[in-house]
Design a protein around this motif. Structure first.
Motif, PDB file in Angstrom:
ATOM      1  N   PHE A 109      42.053  95.307  53.399  1.00 53.31           N
ATOM      2  CA  PHE A 109      42.039  96.569  53.791  1.00 53.31           C
ATOM      3  C   PHE A 109      41.401  96.637  55.183  1.00 53.31           C
ATOM      4  N   LYS A 110      41.756  97.677  56.086  1.00 53.90           N
ATOM      5  CA  LYS A 110      41.074  97.649  57.488  1.00 53.90           C
ATOM      6  C   LYS A 110      40.361  98.596  57.365  1.00 53.90           C
ATOM      7  N   ASN A 111      38.819  98.258  58.018  1.00 52.02           N
ATOM      8  CA  ASN A 111      37.554  99.019  58.118  1.00 52.02           C
ATOM      9  C   ASN A 111      37.554  99.443  59.524  1.00 52.02           C
ATOM     10  N   ILE A 112      36.958 100.699  59.413  1.00 53.98           N
ATOM     11  CA  ILE A 112      36.976 101.525  60.825  1.00 53.98           C
ATOM     12  C   ILE A 112      35.732 102.134  60.803  1.00 53.98           C
ATOM     13  N   SER A 113      34.695 101.998  61.834  1.00 51.13           N
ATOM     14  CA  SER A 113      33.617 102.973  61.733  1.00 51.13           C
ATOM     15  C   SER A 113      33.416 103.809  63.168  1.00 51.13           C
ATOM     16  N   TRP A 114      32.758 104.692  63.020  1.00 51.86           N
ATOM     17  CA  TRP A 114      32.694 105.414  64.187  1.00 51.86           C
ATOM     18  C   TRP A 114      31.040 106.057  64.412  1.00 51.86           C
ATOM     19  N   LYS A 115      30.801 106.622  65.358  1.00 53.99           N
ATOM     20  CA  LYS A 115      29.463 107.204  65.788  1.00 53.99           C
ATOM     21  C   LYS A 115      29.994 108.131  66.935  1.00 53.99           C
ATOM     22  N   SER A 116      29.143 109.530  66.917  1.00 59.93           N
ATOM     23  CA  SER A 116      29.637 110.249  67.832  1.00 59.93           C
ATOM     24  C   SER A 116      28.349 111.352  67.976  1.00 59.93           C
ATOM     25  N   VAL A 117      28.372 112.139  69.141  1.00 58.84           N
ATOM     26  CA  VAL A 117      27.511 113.122  69.409  1.00 58.84           C
ATOM     27  C   VAL A 117      28.432 114.312  69.922  1.00 58.84           C
ATOM     28  N   TYR A 118      28.076 115.585  69.605  1.00 54.42           N
ATOM     29  CA  TYR A 118      28.730 116.742  70.016  1.00 54.42           C
ATOM     30  C   TYR A 118      28.063 117.912  69.922  1.00 54.42           C
ATOM     31  N   THR A 119      28.546 119.145  70.758  1.00 51.48           N
ATOM     32  CA  THR A 119      28.098 120.453  70.729  1.00 51.48           C
ATOM     33  C   THR A 119      29.028 121.017  69.582  1.00 51.48           C
ATOM     34  N   VAL A 120      28.172 121.453  68.519  1.00 55.00           N
ATOM     35  CA  VAL A 120      28.872 122.403  67.593  1.00 55.00           C
ATOM     36  C   VAL A 120      29.280 123.596  67.957  1.00 55.00           C
ATOM     37  N   ASN A 121      30.208 124.558  67.556  1.00 60.47           N
ATOM     38  CA  ASN A 121      30.484 125.616  68.032  1.00 60.47           C
ATOM     39  C   ASN A 121      29.436 126.868  68.035  1.00 60.47           C
ATOM     40  N   ASP A 122      28.254 126.582  66.980  1.00 63.65           N
ATOM     41  CA  ASP A 122      26.988 127.484  67.321  1.00 63.65           C
ATOM     42  C   ASP A 122      26.201 127.218  68.152  1.00 63.65           C
ATOM     43  N   GLY A 123      26.328 126.280  69.188  1.00 68.67           N
ATOM     44  CA  GLY A 123      25.754 125.626  70.261  1.00 68.67           C
ATOM     45  C   GLY A 123      24.735 124.827  69.848  1.00 68.67           C
ATOM     46  N   THR A 124      24.528 124.235  68.654  1.00 68.96           N
ATOM     47  CA  THR A 124      23.630 123.108  68.415  1.00 68.96           C
ATOM     48  C   THR A 124      24.303 121.896  68.634  1.00 68.96           C
ATOM     49  N   LEU A 125      23.642 120.586  68.228  1.00 74.03           N
ATOM     50  CA  LEU A 125      24.033 119.331  68.437  1.00 74.03           C
ATOM     51  C   LEU A 125      24.154 118.468  67.177  1.00 74.03           C
ATOM     52  N   ASP A 126      25.066 117.974  67.077  1.00 77.95           N
ATOM     53  CA  ASP A 126      25.476 117.065  65.897  1.00 77.95           C
ATOM     54  C   ASP A 126      25.476 115.868  66.443  1.00 77.95           C
ATOM     55  N   SER A 127      24.718 114.591  65.765  1.00 73.85           N
ATOM     56  CA  SER A 127      24.903 112.965  65.838  1.00 73.85           C
ATOM     57  C   SER A 127      25.539 112.879  64.620  1.00 73.85           C
ATOM     58  N   ASN A 128      26.595 111.979  64.553  1.00 69.14           N
ATOM     59  CA  ASN A 128      27.325 111.661  63.298  1.00 69.14           C
ATOM     60  C   ASN A 128      27.696 110.146  63.553  1.00 69.14           C
ATOM     61  N   GLY A 130      29.761 107.418  60.658  1.00 67.52           N
ATOM     62  CA  GLY A 130      30.669 107.427  59.613  1.00 67.52           C
ATOM     63  C   GLY A 130      31.702 106.421  59.759  1.00 67.52           C
ATOM     64  N   GLY A 131      32.493 106.230  58.586  1.00 65.82           N
ATOM     65  CA  GLY A 131      33.255 105.360  58.241  1.00 65.82           C
ATOM     66  C   GLY A 131      34.274 105.112  57.258  1.00 65.82           C
ATOM     67  N   GLY A 132      35.360 104.415  57.510  1.00 66.95           N
ATOM     68  CA  GLY A 132      36.264 104.566  56.180  1.00 66.95           C
ATOM     69  C   GLY A 132      37.130 103.417  56.262  1.00 66.95           C
ATOM     70  N   PHE A 133      38.341 103.355  55.504  1.00 66.47           N
ATOM     71  CA  PHE A 133      39.424 102.271  55.472  1.00 66.47           C
ATOM     72  C   PHE A 133      40.668 102.685  55.366  1.00 66.47           C
ATOM     73  N   TRP A 134      41.575 101.987  55.887  1.00 68.31           N
ATOM     74  CA  TRP A 134      42.923 102.350  55.568  1.00 68.31           C
ATOM     75  C   TRP A 134      43.484 101.645  54.310  1.00 68.31           C
ATOM     76  N   LYS A 135      43.756 102.589  53.272  1.00 68.94           N
ATOM     77  CA  LYS A 135      44.043 101.632  52.012  1.00 68.94           C
ATOM     78  C   LYS A 135      45.347 101.716  51.348  1.00 68.94           C
ATOM     79  N   SER A 136      46.274 101.804  52.239  1.00 69.07           N
ATOM     80  CA  SER A 136      47.631 101.685  51.922  1.00 69.07           C
ATOM     81  C   SER A 136      48.124 100.478  52.523  1.00 69.07           C
TER      82      SER A 136
END
Length: 164
Positions: A109-128, A130-136
């Protein structure tokens, strides 16, 4: 390669092959057309975006006001690469990095990871993170598709890099 987004519903980043063992995709200053939307990603195999519930993922997020949170799914129809809804007011945006590991491997299966930073629509900041895999199945991934939960992507610069 570089893709400049200008009011597109989806963005397809292709060119992943056996040249490199990992591919890095950078998403710079993505602005959604609709306020309060989420960024999703799907894989491309043989030129086709893959649908179905084959996208298990998990996110760990830290918000500048409310602290730690997260979300996950064992059978989503896309990877959710932002935990919260992104704002589109002046200055608000999403930026991040996605790594696709061994996209040409055909035994696992293919593993994929990510990291991000973004402004939430309430004006706060998220730092994220995550990861997942393509399982088909184990077919080679040739790219990824990025889209919003609704509406278009007003603007972004997305780059693909091969990593040895």
């Amino acid at each position: 390669s570089t893709t400049t987004v200008d009011n597109d519903a989806t963005v397809e980043i292709t060119g992943m092959d056996s040249t490199y063992s990992r591919y890095l995709v950078t998403v710079n200053n993505l602005v959604p057309a609709s306020d309060g939307t989420t960024v999703y990603m799907q894989v491309i195999i043989g030129g086709s975006v893959q649908t179905g519930t084959n996208y298990p993922y998990g996110n760990n997020t830290r918000n500048s006001v409310s602290g730690a949170a997260g979300n996950e799914s064992s059978s989503a129809n896309a990877f959710k690469i932002s935990k919260s809804d992104i704002g589109n007011a002046t200055g608000e945006n999403f930026s991040g990095e996605i790594i696709v590991y061994n996209p040409s491997e055909t035994a696992l299966f293919k593993n994929i990871s990510w990291k991000s930073v973004y402004t939430v629509n309430d004006g706060t900041l998220d730092s994220n993170v995550g990861g997942g895999f393509w399982k088909s199945g184990q077919a080679a991934i040739t790219g990824i598709s990025i889209k919003m939960s609704s509406g278009n992507i007003t603007s972004a610069v997305i780059k693909l890099y091969g990593i040895i």
